[in-house]
Design an enzyme around this catalytic site. Structure first.
Site, short mmCIF file in Angstrom:
data_model
loop_
_atom_site.label_atom_id
_atom_site.label_comp_id
_atom_site.label_asym_id
_atom_site.label_seq_id
_atom_site.Cartn_x
_atom_site.Cartn_y
_atom_site.Cartn_z
N MET A 9 -30.96 118.99 33.24
CA MET A 9 -31.38 118.12 34.40
C MET A 9 -30.99 116.73 34.03
SD MET A 9 -35.12 119.01 36.07
CE MET A 9 -34.69 117.64 37.27
N GLY A 11 -31.42 113.43 34.28
CA GLY A 11 -32.06 112.41 33.90
C GLY A 11 -32.98 112.65 32.54
N SER A 12 -33.04 113.93 32.37
CA SER A 12 -34.14 114.18 30.94
C SER A 12 -33.84 113.52 29.89
CB SER A 12 -34.64 115.66 31.31
OG SER A 12 -33.61 116.17 30.19
N PRO A 13 -34.76 113.02 29.04
CA PRO A 13 -34.48 112.44 27.93
C PRO A 13 -33.87 113.58 26.97
CG PRO A 13 -36.58 112.07 28.38
CD PRO A 13 -36.21 112.88 29.40
N ARG A 16 -30.15 113.40 28.00
CA ARG A 16 -29.43 112.44 27.51
C ARG A 16 -29.15 112.25 26.14
NH1 ARG A 16 -32.83 108.62 28.50
NH2 ARG A 16 -34.52 109.22 29.62
#
Lengths: 221, 221
Positions: A9, A11-13, A16
């Protein structure tokens, strides 16, 4: 044919962290979006790949690995140069990095997610107790960073990258990093020296927009 | 030579038992220093100096201080293992071990703690939803163990040891493993092949005694 799929996903930390690690290594990932808000991870094809059906999941030419902190280490060991400073071979250096990675998972990211993710999803914050835990966790990180430029040793490692993914998530909420001067200083520097930082910020901004849109829909109801 | 290896611990703690069994498997002798965390002994200044996060287990190897049980276990293998069998050097094999270790921390043990720690503290367990998360987590472990004798690959690794410490902790609360036939099978076998199992049993018994004492205390009130 060489395929390196990352089910993620955007944007998930955890995603990233992997994106920045791959950038640091010059490894190209084929991004496959899985929207866990609508249960896409439960599709049979994905459960076949990862029986725990979590993201991010990496499929490196048929080899499947999940858990972001396992993935970043795998990428360095498989594709980094020998004794890469991102995850050096010396057992003591590794142990320190590993401790910081488990600290991120079990304390820093854990406390942040428990307090802020309900806030982002429903507009209602978590309890004072859970906010205290966030402040405690950042306090520990602040102590680790006393007189240090990096979280685990003298150079940028996967521990910095993973913790940067976590700490940068504070940009999405009202959290005052200046209360933690060592973290603040480390954070400002990490942005400059970590490969893929721009991509990390872009994904954060997109995630923020996505949540805004979704929360507005909730408020209408 | 090994020299001075101070190990700060409490026998009931699952993470401490992970390290005890790993050290036993490696033939490493630990100088055990008991810390009563229920009385806040970990907050004594001398210990905070060693570990600013003041958690147990903490290992101090000739002045080098390391905490987080899974990081300690890996460190011991890398530093003192005669070979890499408990923590393979091959990146893919290692990645599977790492994923299982992180599953242990973030999903399996985490679910146990969320439901049972309130029980230990207040006499009231967590919610039925919390209990369901334990069942889901053990269910995942059951799937990982389909047709497998060990949790990560074809021989004993630190992932088996860590998960053995966790699952044995479930015995302190009489959790019924029989619904998870692969876990049940693995658990019975792991007890026979994992060095240090007897000491683990003692630690779980200490925990069980504490749990029963708490239950009795709350019944009175």
């Amino acid at each position: 044919i060489f395929t390196m799929d990352l089910y993620n996903m955007a944007g998930s930390p955890s995603t990233r962290a992997i994106i920045m690690t791959a950038k640091a290594l010059g490894v190209e990932l084929n991004s496959k979006n899985v929207n866990t808000f609508v249960g896409e991870q439960l599709k049979p094809e994905f459960v076949k790949i990862n029986p725990q059906h979590t993201i991010p999941t990496l499929v490196d030419n048929g080899f499947v690995v999940w858990e972001s902190r396992a993935i970043v280490v795998y990428l360095v060991e498989q594709y980094g140069k020998k004794d890469s400073p991102l995850y050096p071979e010396d057992p003591q250096k590794r142990a320190l990095i590993n401790q910081r990675l488990y600290f991120d998972m079990g304390t820093l990211y854990d406390s942040f997610a428990k307090y802020f993710f309900p806030l982002l999803r429903t507009g209602k914050p978590g309890s004072q107790e859970s906010l205290d835990k966030v402040n405690n966790a950042f306090g520990f990180l602040n102590t680790f960073l006393e007189g240090q430029d990096y979280v685990a040793g003298n150079e940028l490692t996967v521990a910095d990258i993973v913790i940067l993914a976590t700490v940068s998530t504070t940009e999405m909420v009202d959290f005052d990093l200046s209360k933690f001067p060592n973290v603040d200083r480390w954070y400002k520097n990490a942005q400059k020296v970590t490969p893929g930082w721009d991509e990390n910020m872009k994904r954060l901004e997109n995630a923020q927009q996505f949540l805004k849109d979704n929360m507005i829909e909730k408020l209408k109801v | 030579t090994i020299g001075n290896m101070d190990f700060y611990y409490s026998p009931g703690s699952s993470g401490c038992r992970t390290v005890l069994m790993t050290a036993k498997a490696l033939g490493v002798e630990l100088n055990k220093k008991y810390l009563n965390t229920r009385e806040g002994e970990q907050l004594k200044p001398e210990f905070v100096k060693l570990n600013p996060q003041h958690t147990i287990p903490t290992l101090v190897d000739n002045g080098f201080s390391i905490w987080e049980s899974r990081a300690i276990a890996i460190y011991l293998v890398e530093k003192y293992g005669k070979d890499d069998s408990l923590f393979p050097k091959d990146p893919k094999k290692q990645a599977v071990v790492n994923q299982r270790l992180q599953f242990d921390m973030g999903t399996l043990y985490d679910s146990f703690a969320n439901y049972y720690y309130p029980l230990f503290r207040t006499g009231q367990p967590g919610t039925p939803e919390d209990f369901k998360k334990i069942e889901t987590a053990v269910g995942f472990l059951n799937t990982f163990l389909e047709g497998q004798d060990y949790v990560a690959g074809d021989h004993l690794t630190v992932a088996d040891i860590a998960i053995l410490a966790t699952i044995s902790t479930f015995e302190a609360v009489d959790f019924d493993l029989s619904k998870y036939p692969n876990v049940d099978r693995w658990y019975k076998s792991a007890q026979k092949v994992t060095p240090g199992w007897d000491e683990n049993v003692e630690g779980v018994q200490r925990l069980k005694d504490m749990v029963n004492a708490k239950k009795a205390e709350h019944k009175k009130n």
